[in-house]
Design an enzyme around this catalytic site. Structure first.
Site, PDB file in Angstrom:
ATOM      1  N   HIS A 175      -4.629  15.229 -19.670  1.00  0.00           N
ATOM      2  CA  HIS A 175      -5.948  14.995 -20.261  1.00  0.00           C
ATOM      3  C   HIS A 175      -6.109  13.618 -20.881  1.00  0.00           C
ATOM      4  O   HIS A 175      -7.211  13.221 -21.249  1.00  0.00           O
ATOM      5  CB  HIS A 175      -6.312  16.133 -21.212  1.00  0.00           C
ATOM      6  CG  HIS A 175      -6.469  17.406 -20.440  1.00  0.00           C
ATOM      7  ND1 HIS A 175      -7.258  17.480 -19.304  1.00  0.00           N
ATOM      8  CD2 HIS A 175      -5.903  18.618 -20.570  1.00  0.00           C
ATOM      9  CE1 HIS A 175      -7.174  18.702 -18.796  1.00  0.00           C
ATOM     10  NE2 HIS A 175      -6.346  19.404 -19.542  1.00  0.00           N
ATOM     11  N   HIS A 193       0.346  16.776 -13.731  1.00  0.00           N
ATOM     12  CA  HIS A 193      -0.056  17.620 -12.602  1.00  0.00           C
ATOM     13  C   HIS A 193      -0.880  16.757 -11.658  1.00  0.00           C
ATOM     14  O   HIS A 193      -2.005  16.364 -11.973  1.00  0.00           O
ATOM     15  CB  HIS A 193      -0.888  18.807 -13.127  1.00  0.00           C
ATOM     16  CG  HIS A 193      -1.290  19.787 -12.074  1.00  0.00           C
ATOM     17  ND1 HIS A 193      -1.972  20.943 -12.364  1.00  0.00           N
ATOM     18  CD2 HIS A 193      -1.123  19.800 -10.722  1.00  0.00           C
ATOM     19  CE1 HIS A 193      -2.205  21.622 -11.254  1.00  0.00           C
ATOM     20  NE2 HIS A 193      -1.705  20.939 -10.242  1.00  0.00           N
ATOM     21  N   GLU A 246       4.072  18.524 -11.728  1.00  0.00           N
ATOM     22  CA  GLU A 246       3.467  19.797 -11.322  1.00  0.00           C
ATOM     23  C   GLU A 246       2.676  19.552 -10.056  1.00  0.00           C
ATOM     24  O   GLU A 246       1.930  18.560  -9.971  1.00  0.00           O
ATOM     25  CB  GLU A 246       2.480  20.283 -12.391  1.00  0.00           C
ATOM     26  CG  GLU A 246       3.128  20.910 -13.572  1.00  0.00           C
ATOM     27  CD  GLU A 246       2.083  21.321 -14.604  1.00  0.00           C
ATOM     28  OE1 GLU A 246       0.873  21.362 -14.292  1.00  0.00           O
ATOM     29  OE2 GLU A 246       2.477  21.576 -15.727  1.00  0.00           O
ATOM     30  N   HIS A 297       1.235  27.049 -20.926  1.00  0.00           N
ATOM     31  CA  HIS A 297      -0.198  27.247 -20.655  1.00  0.00           C
ATOM     32  C   HIS A 297      -0.875  27.909 -21.847  1.00  0.00           C
ATOM     33  O   HIS A 297      -0.561  29.043 -22.194  1.00  0.00           O
ATOM     34  CB  HIS A 297      -0.492  28.064 -19.401  1.00  0.00           C
ATOM     35  CG  HIS A 297      -1.817  27.673 -18.809  1.00  0.00           C
ATOM     36  ND1 HIS A 297      -3.005  28.118 -19.320  1.00  0.00           N
ATOM     37  CD2 HIS A 297      -2.135  26.825 -17.806  1.00  0.00           C
ATOM     38  CE1 HIS A 297      -3.994  27.572 -18.646  1.00  0.00           C
ATOM     39  NE2 HIS A 297      -3.497  26.776 -17.722  1.00  0.00           N
TER      40      HIS A 297
HETATM   41  N1  PXP Z   1       2.432  24.430 -17.432  1.00  0.00           N
HETATM   42  C1  PXP Z   1       1.754  24.433 -16.266  1.00  0.00           C
HETATM   43  C2  PXP Z   1       2.490  24.825 -15.027  1.00  0.00           C
HETATM   44  C3  PXP Z   1       0.402  24.039 -16.207  1.00  0.00           C
HETATM   45  O1  PXP Z   1      -0.252  24.054 -15.029  1.00  0.00           O
HETATM   46  C4  PXP Z   1      -0.223  23.611 -17.394  1.00  0.00           C
HETATM   47  C5  PXP Z   1      -1.646  23.134 -17.338  1.00  0.00           C
HETATM   48  O2  PXP Z   1      -1.745  22.038 -16.527  1.00  0.00           O
HETATM   49  C6  PXP Z   1       0.522  23.605 -18.576  1.00  0.00           C
HETATM   50  C7  PXP Z   1       1.846  24.042 -18.572  1.00  0.00           C
HETATM   51  C8  PXP Z   1      -0.051  23.133 -19.861  1.00  0.00           C
HETATM   52  O3  PXP Z   1      -1.081  23.961 -20.262  1.00  0.00           O
HETATM   53  P1  PXP Z   1      -1.973  23.546 -21.514  1.00  0.00           P
HETATM   54  O4  PXP Z   1      -2.685  22.273 -21.148  1.00  0.00           O
HETATM   55  O5  PXP Z   1      -2.894  24.700 -21.696  1.00  0.00           O
HETATM   56  O6  PXP Z   1      -1.037  23.330 -22.661  1.00  0.00           O
END
Ligand code: PXP
Length: 236
Positions: free
Chosen positions: A9, A42, A69, A190
């Protein structure tokens, strides 16, 4: 337990203006300087936040663990084999989704999974599969030859503080224990934030948490006072 910071982000904000600010590589460096153990990006098929160049620059300029990712596609596999991140986390990807909704159905595509994982592991990349806390998915992840799973904590995060929290937390714990009994290392992530993260300590042996949104969001609150003060000094 280690902390991987997902900086997608930072790129979302940069892309809003199409320029170079905030600088993704510099922000990755700040994360490491302040205790992050790894950087997660990602690279989505639609490149909505992180771009190919970001991944290459982070790999080149940071002497730190890079976790990429990515979806289970030929394009992503060849990017991983060329960039050589320390780790990849294979995630399901839908174009319309706002974020990764739900875990990878590896049980439903086990042969494809095995073929996808093999060359990555052979090249020395740690491979993790992002799955829901479901025994069937854990077993399939193990059978692909991946060394890690990342448990999707979205349901736990969404139910935190409600009467469903107990069950969603138990699901994570049971899945983690089962995975560890197979010899898999277990990450999680996540939707984790400053309130719900503490319970992750109750899952013994969790290796790494990958956290993005809540850290980047909080950095605005805690960084805004300084940013305004600096500008005020220049303007007054
Ligand atoms: N792990 C994976 C595999 C994800 O796809 C994400 C989101 O891109 C995250 C962790 C991190 O999630 P959050 O941004 O909600 O902390």
């Amino acid at each position: 337990m280690l902390l991987g910071v997902n900086i997608d982000h930072v790129a979302t904000l940069r892309n809003a203006r199409g320029g170079v600010e905030p600088n993704v590589v510099e922000c990755a460096k700040l994360c490491i300087l302040n205790g992050a153990d790894s950087i997660t990006t990602h690279l989505r098929e639609d490149r909505r936040h992180i771009k190919d160049e970001d991944v290459k620059l982070i790999r080149k300029e940071l002497n730190t663990k890079l976790n990429l990712e990515m979806a289970m596609t030929d394009e992503m596999q060849s990017i991983a084999l060329s960039v050589m991140p320390d780790a990849v986390c294979i995630v399901p990807e839908k174009r319309q989704e706002l974020t990764t909704e739900g875990g990878l159905d590896i049980a439903g595509q086990l042969e494809r999974g095995k073929n996808f994982v093999k060359p990555l592991v052979e090249k020395g990349i740690e491979v993790s599969l992002f799955i829901d806390p479901d025994k069937k998915q854990v077993q399939a992840a193990y059978e692909t030859g991946a060394q890690f799973i990342e448990l999707h904590t979205g349901t736990y995060s969404n139910t935190f503080g409600t009467d469903k929290e107990k069950q969603s937390f138990e699901d994570l714990k049971t899945a983690a224990e089962f995975a560890q009994s197979l010899g898999l290392k277990v990450n999680a992530g996540h939707g984790l934030n400053y309130e719900n993260v503490d319970r992750m300590h109750e899952i013994s042996g969790l290796y790494e948490l990958n956290i993005g949104h809540s850290i980047i969001a909080r950095s605005i609150s805690v960084g805004l006072p300084q940013a305004v003060k600096e500008m005020k000094d220049l303007v007054k």
